[in-house]
Write a protein that holds these residues in place. Structure first.
Motif, PDB file in Angstrom:
ATOM      1  N   GLN A   1      -3.941   2.947  -2.792  1.00  0.00           N
ATOM      2  CA  GLN A   1      -3.511   2.406  -1.496  1.00  0.00           C
ATOM      3  C   GLN A   1      -4.555   1.435  -0.968  1.00  0.00           C
ATOM      4  OE1 GLN A   1      -2.964   5.884   0.947  1.00  0.00           O
ATOM      5  NE2 GLN A   1      -0.755   5.561   1.023  1.00  0.00           N
TER       6      GLN A   1
ATOM      7  N   TYR B   1      -7.060   0.391   6.146  1.00  0.00           N
ATOM      8  CA  TYR B   1      -5.638   0.716   5.981  1.00  0.00           C
ATOM      9  C   TYR B   1      -5.240   1.856   6.919  1.00  0.00           C
ATOM     10  CZ  TYR B   1      -1.305   2.510   4.051  1.00  0.00           C
ATOM     11  OH  TYR B   1      -0.009   2.968   3.921  1.00  0.00           O
TER      12      TYR B   1
ATOM     13  N   PRO C   1       0.805  -1.221   0.000  1.00  0.00           N
ATOM     14  CA  PRO C   1       0.000   0.000   0.000  1.00  0.00           C
ATOM     15  C   PRO C   1       0.846   1.283   0.000  1.00  0.00           C
ATOM     16  CG  PRO C   1      -0.961  -1.596   1.493  1.00  0.00           C
ATOM     17  CD  PRO C   1       0.364  -2.165   1.034  1.00  0.00           C
ATOM     18  N   GLU C   2       1.977   1.235   0.666  1.00  0.00           N
ATOM     19  CA  GLU C   2       2.864   2.392   0.723  1.00  0.00           C
ATOM     20  C   GLU C   2       3.467   2.723  -0.646  1.00  0.00           C
ATOM     21  OE1 GLU C   2       3.115  -0.337   2.728  1.00  0.00           O
ATOM     22  OE2 GLU C   2       2.259   0.555   4.537  1.00  0.00           O
TER      23      GLU C   2
ATOM     24  N   ALA D   1       1.835   3.095  -3.340  1.00  0.00           N
ATOM     25  CA  ALA D   1       0.900   3.892  -4.141  1.00  0.00           C
ATOM     26  C   ALA D   1       1.465   5.276  -4.437  1.00  0.00           C
ATOM     27  CB  ALA D   1      -0.450   4.001  -3.437  1.00  0.00           C
TER      28      ALA D   1
END
Length: 127
Positions: A78, A111, A48-49, A51
């Motif tokens: 993300q 998240y 996710p980081e 993105a």
């Protein structure tokens, strides 16, 4: 005469679907090509980081006018990447058909909650 072999399903159908849910619109196919995405499985190696980085890379190359991907798209990507990781963590196979706008919103919220919890656990207490 032998029957014609059935065509293999397009491995990008799922990718197009989830990116449409994220709102990439006309940028979708260019984004797929730019990042060399060949199937939904490719997104399993992203975090996710990532993105922020993938959106910045895309914008550095194509980010003019209506080709620019903004912060909202970054947050949605993300959420998509978090959803994929969460599905795998639950020992499920990510299925694009299950990735709806409601699922995306839930993934974004989860998240953020998980990130806040990790940040709070790692916070140093000054004495």
């Amino acid at each position: 005469m032998a029957a014609a072999a059935a065509a293999a399903p397009d491995p990008l159908i799922g990718v197009r679907s989830v990116l449409d849910t994220c709102g990439l619109g006309n940028n979708r196919n260019r984004f797929i090509t730019f990042h060399n995405i060949t199937s939904l499985d490719d997104l399993q190696i992203w975090e996710p980081e990532d993105a922020k980085t993938v959106v910045k890379m895309y914008n550095d190359r194509y980010g003019t006018g209506n080709q620019h991907l903004g912060f909202t798209i970054q947050v949605k990507i993300q959420g998509l990447l978090f959803w994929i990781k969460d599905e795998i963590r639950r020992q499920k196979t990510p299925d694009a058909a299950n990735f709806t706008a409601a699922v995306l919103t839930e993934a974004i919220n989860n998240y953020k909650l998980e990130k806040e919890a990790k940040d709070a656990d790692g916070a140093k207490v000054e004495r």
